[in-house]
Design a protein around this motif. Sequence first.
Motif, PDB file in Angstrom:
ATOM      1  N   GLY A 171      -7.704 -18.088   5.659  1.00 17.46           N
ATOM      2  CA  GLY A 171      -7.823 -18.512   4.891  1.00 17.46           C
ATOM      3  C   GLY A 171      -9.399 -18.367   4.971  1.00 17.46           C
ATOM      4  O   GLY A 171      -9.894 -17.241   5.770  1.00 17.46           O
ATOM      5  N   ASP A 172     -10.166 -18.385   3.928  1.00 22.41           N
ATOM      6  CA  ASP A 172     -11.831 -18.714   3.886  1.00 22.41           C
ATOM      7  C   ASP A 172     -12.394 -19.251   4.585  1.00 22.41           C
ATOM      8  O   ASP A 172     -13.440 -18.886   4.602  1.00 22.41           O
ATOM      9  N   ALA A 173     -11.779 -20.079   5.022  1.00 18.48           N
ATOM     10  CA  ALA A 173     -12.615 -21.035   6.245  1.00 18.48           C
ATOM     11  C   ALA A 173     -12.072 -20.616   7.458  1.00 18.48           C
ATOM     12  O   ALA A 173     -11.320 -19.548   7.661  1.00 18.48           O
ATOM     13  N   TRP A 174     -12.978 -19.989   7.988  1.00 16.60           N
ATOM     14  CA  TRP A 174     -12.842 -19.695   8.992  1.00 16.60           C
ATOM     15  C   TRP A 174     -11.755 -19.494  10.202  1.00 16.60           C
ATOM     16  O   TRP A 174     -10.535 -19.268  11.631  1.00 16.60           O
ATOM     17  N   ASN A 175     -11.272 -21.578  10.207  1.00 13.10           N
ATOM     18  CA  ASN A 175     -10.501 -21.474  11.201  1.00 13.10           C
ATOM     19  C   ASN A 175      -9.264 -21.896  10.523  1.00 13.10           C
ATOM     20  O   ASN A 175      -8.211 -22.983  11.187  1.00 13.10           O
ATOM     21  N   MET A 176      -9.147 -21.624   9.381  1.00 16.60           N
ATOM     22  CA  MET A 176      -7.593 -21.587   8.899  1.00 16.60           C
ATOM     23  C   MET A 176      -6.739 -19.903   8.211  1.00 16.60           C
ATOM     24  O   MET A 176      -6.934 -19.422   8.783  1.00 16.60           O
ATOM     25  N   MET A 177      -5.279 -20.956   8.940  1.00 17.52           N
ATOM     26  CA  MET A 177      -4.075 -19.666   8.733  1.00 17.52           C
ATOM     27  C   MET A 177      -2.864 -20.251   8.089  1.00 17.52           C
ATOM     28  O   MET A 177      -3.100 -21.016   8.246  1.00 17.52           O
ATOM     29  N   TYR A 178      -2.208 -19.325   7.111  1.00 18.69           N
ATOM     30  CA  TYR A 178      -1.745 -20.183   5.992  1.00 18.69           C
ATOM     31  C   TYR A 178      -0.295 -18.762   6.152  1.00 18.69           C
ATOM     32  O   TYR A 178      -0.048 -17.838   6.663  1.00 18.69           O
ATOM     33  N   LEU A 179       1.058 -19.203   5.947  1.00  7.37           N
ATOM     34  CA  LEU A 179       2.336 -18.755   5.535  1.00  7.37           C
ATOM     35  C   LEU A 179       2.798 -18.833   4.170  1.00  7.37           C
ATOM     36  O   LEU A 179       3.193 -19.907   4.447  1.00  7.37           O
ATOM     37  N   GLN A 180       2.680 -18.586   3.853  1.00  9.89           N
ATOM     38  CA  GLN A 180       2.943 -18.870   2.436  1.00  9.89           C
ATOM     39  C   GLN A 180       4.890 -18.478   2.074  1.00  9.89           C
ATOM     40  O   GLN A 180       4.794 -16.882   2.622  1.00  9.89           O
ATOM     41  N   MET A 181       5.271 -19.517   1.770  1.00  9.96           N
ATOM     42  CA  MET A 181       7.600 -19.036   2.555  1.00  9.96           C
ATOM     43  C   MET A 181       7.985 -19.482   0.616  1.00  9.96           C
ATOM     44  O   MET A 181       8.224 -20.061   0.058  1.00  9.96           O
ATOM     45  N   ASN A 182       8.237 -17.872   0.115  1.00 10.16           N
ATOM     46  CA  ASN A 182       9.277 -18.634  -0.785  1.00 10.16           C
ATOM     47  C   ASN A 182      10.413 -17.758  -0.397  1.00 10.16           C
ATOM     48  O   ASN A 182      10.942 -17.373  -0.161  1.00 10.16           O
ATOM     49  N   SER A 183      11.101 -18.130  -2.102  1.00  7.55           N
ATOM     50  CA  SER A 183      12.594 -18.080  -1.602  1.00  7.55           C
ATOM     51  C   SER A 183      13.055 -18.397  -0.725  1.00  7.55           C
ATOM     52  O   SER A 183      13.954 -17.842   0.294  1.00  7.55           O
ATOM     53  N   LEU A 184      12.966 -19.395  -0.046  1.00  8.74           N
ATOM     54  CA  LEU A 184      13.333 -19.926   1.581  1.00  8.74           C
ATOM     55  C   LEU A 184      15.243 -20.432   1.113  1.00  8.74           C
ATOM     56  O   LEU A 184      15.812 -20.467   0.252  1.00  8.74           O
ATOM     57  N   LYS A 185      15.327 -19.623   2.444  1.00 16.13           N
ATOM     58  CA  LYS A 185      17.134 -19.987   2.379  1.00 16.13           C
ATOM     59  C   LYS A 185      17.873 -21.083   3.926  1.00 16.13           C
ATOM     60  O   LYS A 185      16.371 -20.973   4.811  1.00 16.13           O
ATOM     61  N   PRO A 186      18.940 -21.974   3.408  1.00 15.25           N
ATOM     62  CA  PRO A 186      18.864 -21.937   5.035  1.00 15.25           C
ATOM     63  C   PRO A 186      18.645 -21.671   6.281  1.00 15.25           C
ATOM     64  O   PRO A 186      18.270 -22.470   7.014  1.00 15.25           O
ATOM     65  N   GLU A 187      18.550 -20.298   6.365  1.00 16.19           N
ATOM     66  CA  GLU A 187      18.440 -20.459   7.953  1.00 16.19           C
ATOM     67  C   GLU A 187      17.161 -19.787   7.882  1.00 16.19           C
ATOM     68  O   GLU A 187      16.666 -19.091  10.034  1.00 16.19           O
ATOM     69  N   ASP A 188      16.463 -20.651   6.887  1.00 16.99           N
ATOM     70  CA  ASP A 188      14.965 -20.433   7.540  1.00 16.99           C
ATOM     71  C   ASP A 188      14.648 -21.747   8.317  1.00 16.99           C
ATOM     72  O   ASP A 188      13.294 -21.738   8.227  1.00 16.99           O
ATOM     73  N   THR A 189      15.598 -22.876   8.229  1.00 15.80           N
ATOM     74  CA  THR A 189      15.331 -24.151   8.818  1.00 15.80           C
ATOM     75  C   THR A 189      15.203 -23.913  10.252  1.00 15.80           C
ATOM     76  O   THR A 189      15.961 -23.373  11.358  1.00 15.80           O
ATOM     77  N   ALA A 190      13.549 -25.016  10.714  1.00  9.53           N
ATOM     78  CA  ALA A 190      13.574 -24.428  12.474  1.00  9.53           C
ATOM     79  C   ALA A 190      12.126 -24.882  12.212  1.00  9.53           C
ATOM     80  O   ALA A 190      11.857 -25.675  10.820  1.00  9.53           O
ATOM     81  N   VAL A 191      11.475 -24.874  13.136  1.00 10.14           N
ATOM     82  CA  VAL A 191      10.084 -26.189  14.092  1.00 10.14           C
ATOM     83  C   VAL A 191       9.033 -24.178  13.489  1.00 10.14           C
ATOM     84  O   VAL A 191       9.640 -23.116  13.928  1.00 10.14           O
ATOM     85  N   TYR A 192       8.247 -24.710  13.266  1.00 10.48           N
ATOM     86  CA  TYR A 192       7.737 -23.578  13.151  1.00 10.48           C
ATOM     87  C   TYR A 192       5.953 -24.015  13.385  1.00 10.48           C
ATOM     88  O   TYR A 192       4.926 -24.912  13.870  1.00 10.48           O
ATOM     89  N   TYR A 193       5.696 -22.542  14.137  1.00 10.85           N
ATOM     90  CA  TYR A 193       4.376 -23.086  15.584  1.00 10.85           C
ATOM     91  C   TYR A 193       3.674 -21.620  14.917  1.00 10.85           C
ATOM     92  O   TYR A 193       3.794 -20.745  14.918  1.00 10.85           O
ATOM     93  N   CYS A 194       2.054 -22.262  15.070  1.00 19.57           N
ATOM     94  CA  CYS A 194       1.227 -21.135  14.882  1.00 19.57           C
ATOM     95  C   CYS A 194       0.662 -20.426  16.020  1.00 19.57           C
ATOM     96  O   CYS A 194       0.594 -21.925  17.101  1.00 19.57           O
TER      97      CYS A 194
END
Length: 121
Positions: A71-94
């Motif tokens: 992110g522009d802020a020093w303390n941020m990170m992002y994950l943009q997820m497009n065209s999601l599929k059922p197999e993307d179902t999960a718990v996501y961790y940074c």
Amino acid sequence: VQLQASGGGLVQSGGSLRLSCAASGSIFSINFMGWYRRAPGKQRELVADFTSGGSTNYADSVKGRFTISRGDAWNMMYLQMNSLKPEDTAVYYCNADIVVANGKNRPSNYWGQGTQVTVSS
């Protein structure tokens, strides 16, 4: 010091979500490492991360659909997820290496608490 992952939810196949990872606390410096996920019954796997050369790396299963960014802020990170599929179902961790502002100047590895992403077919 903690990492807070957010932005997960329930989305239909083909939809999009944007995950956020926010670092907070007495932090001297932070090096965001990347995003991982754990699907039901499976081991945690790398989704996307930053290489030491400053570029990005993606799991084959998400290439062209997901984008990791700081992110522009020093303390941020992002994950943009497009065209999601059922197999993307999960718990996501940074994940990040953080040097706590305690004078010791030693990085420690931190994990966010996880955010659930569920993609319906």
